[in-house]
Structures are given as structure tokens and as C-alpha cells.
Write a protein that holds these residues in place. Structure first.
Motif, short mmCIF file in Angstrom:
data_model
loop_
_atom_site.label_atom_id
_atom_site.label_comp_id
_atom_site.label_asym_id
_atom_site.label_seq_id
_atom_site.Cartn_x
_atom_site.Cartn_y
_atom_site.Cartn_z
N HIS A 13 -14.19 7.39 13.75
CA HIS A 13 -13.36 8.38 12.72
C HIS A 13 -12.44 8.98 14.01
O HIS A 13 -12.55 8.98 15.37
CB HIS A 13 -14.24 9.60 12.18
N SER A 41 -13.36 7.37 1.44
CA SER A 41 -14.10 8.17 1.36
C SER A 41 -15.45 7.88 0.61
O SER A 41 -16.24 8.50 0.25
CB SER A 41 -13.47 9.40 0.31
N ALA A 44 -18.37 9.75 1.82
CA ALA A 44 -18.45 11.06 0.97
C ALA A 44 -19.17 10.80 -0.37
O ALA A 44 -19.88 11.69 -0.70
CB ALA A 44 -17.11 11.69 1.12
N LYS A 45 -18.68 9.80 -1.06
CA LYS A 45 -19.35 9.69 -2.31
C LYS A 45 -20.66 9.01 -2.34
O LYS A 45 -21.57 9.75 -3.07
CB LYS A 45 -18.32 8.35 -2.92
#
Length: 195
Positions: A13, A41, A44-45
Motif C-alpha cells: 500500500h 477494494s 475491504a469487501k
């Protein structure tokens, strides 16, 4: 009918992946290519679904992220000449291995072999893979995990996996590399060069 080309970015990241993808997308659209980008993402999901993430990531979470990203990339080929993949299939494995390293655990060889098989299967469909190299002097972006040791471990594991599995890729270590790689990717996606 031309087969859409898939270009994937890999890296820990805050190493400039999304910025590079935006620039590449603009260049390709300016050259008349239709472009789709997969979202970055999926982790995140996965967390929304209840999978543990980051330093607590599990093999099941890793598998889910690889599969979700691969499905999104395949779907994007229905509408685009070029599919930009924000985080290659390699990244979830590197995040998983970094989580184990940071917690002092050893990876189970059977699990890592299974995950490596998934990665190889998906990477075989990429027209190009670009890996960013961590520059610790570049600050973390907003809302990023603040564990710098974990961030560095992810970077080490990405590059170790690329070497171990002899995965063809281009490295970006700075702005000069970025310009050269960007120009090469635009040429590749425009059909001016072969992979």
C-alpha cells in the motif's frame, strides 16, 4: 475479435499503483482504447463479508480476494479493450504471508502451494504485470494501515514471490522508471509491441 489485454499492478500500500493506473488509463483513452479498471477494494469487501483482513488475514480470505478480483477482470473484458487490474492475484498472498511473518507464524506449505497455484493460473492471463517497489520515505496515504513493518513485509513477500515463481514483470522504483514503463504499457495495449 481481439482479445482484451489485462495489465496488472502489484505492490504494497501507498506505492503509487492507483496513480499509475489513472495515468495509464488516461493515456490509453487518449489513444482510442476502451479501458476498464478493477477496483482495489476487494480486501475491504472481504472484511465487510466477515473475513479477517490485514494482519489477521486467513487463507480463505486470500482465496476469496483472488477469486473476486479474477471474476471482476473477466467481466471487464466484456466491455473493454484493456483491463487494468489494481492489485494482481499475487498481492493477497503477499499480504497473507506478511500477516504470518508479523505474528511469528510459519506458513503451511500445503496452503501456500495451493495459493501459488491460484496465482499462477490468474497471472497467466495477464498481458503485463508491473510491480512497484516500496520507498519507505514516501508517506502512507490517508486511511491506510499504519503498521510500517507490515507494509515493508508485504513488499518483501511480493518481490520474493515474483522471484521464486519466476513471474515476468516490470519493476517501478521511481519516477524515471514510471515514465518508461508507462510508455511501454501504452505501446503494448495499443498493439504496437507484443508482450
Amino acid at each position: 475479435m481481439t482479445t482484451p489485454i489485462r495489465i496488472a499492478l502489484s505492490g504494497t500500500h501507498s506505492t503509487g499503483k492507483t496513480t499509475l493506473l489513472r495515468r495509464l488509463e488516461m493515456e490509453l483513452r487518449a489513444n482510442g482504447r476502451t479501458v476498464a479498471r478493477t477496483p482495489a477494494s476487494f480486501a475491504a469487501k472481504a472484511a465487510e463479508l466477515g473475513f479477517p483482513k490485514l494482519q489477521n488475514q486467513t487463507p480463505e480470505c486470500t482465496e476469496w480476494i483472488i477469486a473476486a478480483s479474477a471474476a471482476a477482470a473477466a467481466e471487464a473484458t466484456l466491455t473493454a479493450d484493456v483491463v487494468l487490474i489494481d492489485r494482481s492475484a499475487l498481492d493477497p498472498v503477499a499480504y497473507y504471508l506478511a500477516a504470518l511473518e508479523c505474528s511469528g507464524q510459519q506458513p503451511d506449505p500445503d496452503i501456500t502451494e495451493r495459493l501459488a497455484g491460484l496465482v499462477k493460473a490468474h497471472i497467466a492471463g495477464y498481458g503485463a504485470l508491473v510491480a512497484t517497489v516500496l520507498d519507505p520515505a514516501i508517506p502512507l496515504g490517508d486511511s491506510r494501515d499504519r503498521d510500517l513493518d507490515y507494509r515493508a513485509a508485504v513488499d518483501r513477500h511480493i518481490h520474493a514471490l515474483l522471484a521464486e515463481h519466476q513471474i515476468p514483470h516490470q519493476r517501478i522504483t521511481g519516477h524515471d522508471d514510471e515514465r518508461t514503463v508507462l510508455a511501454g504499457l501504452v505501446s503494448l495495449a495499443s498493439g504496437e509491441v507484443t508482450p
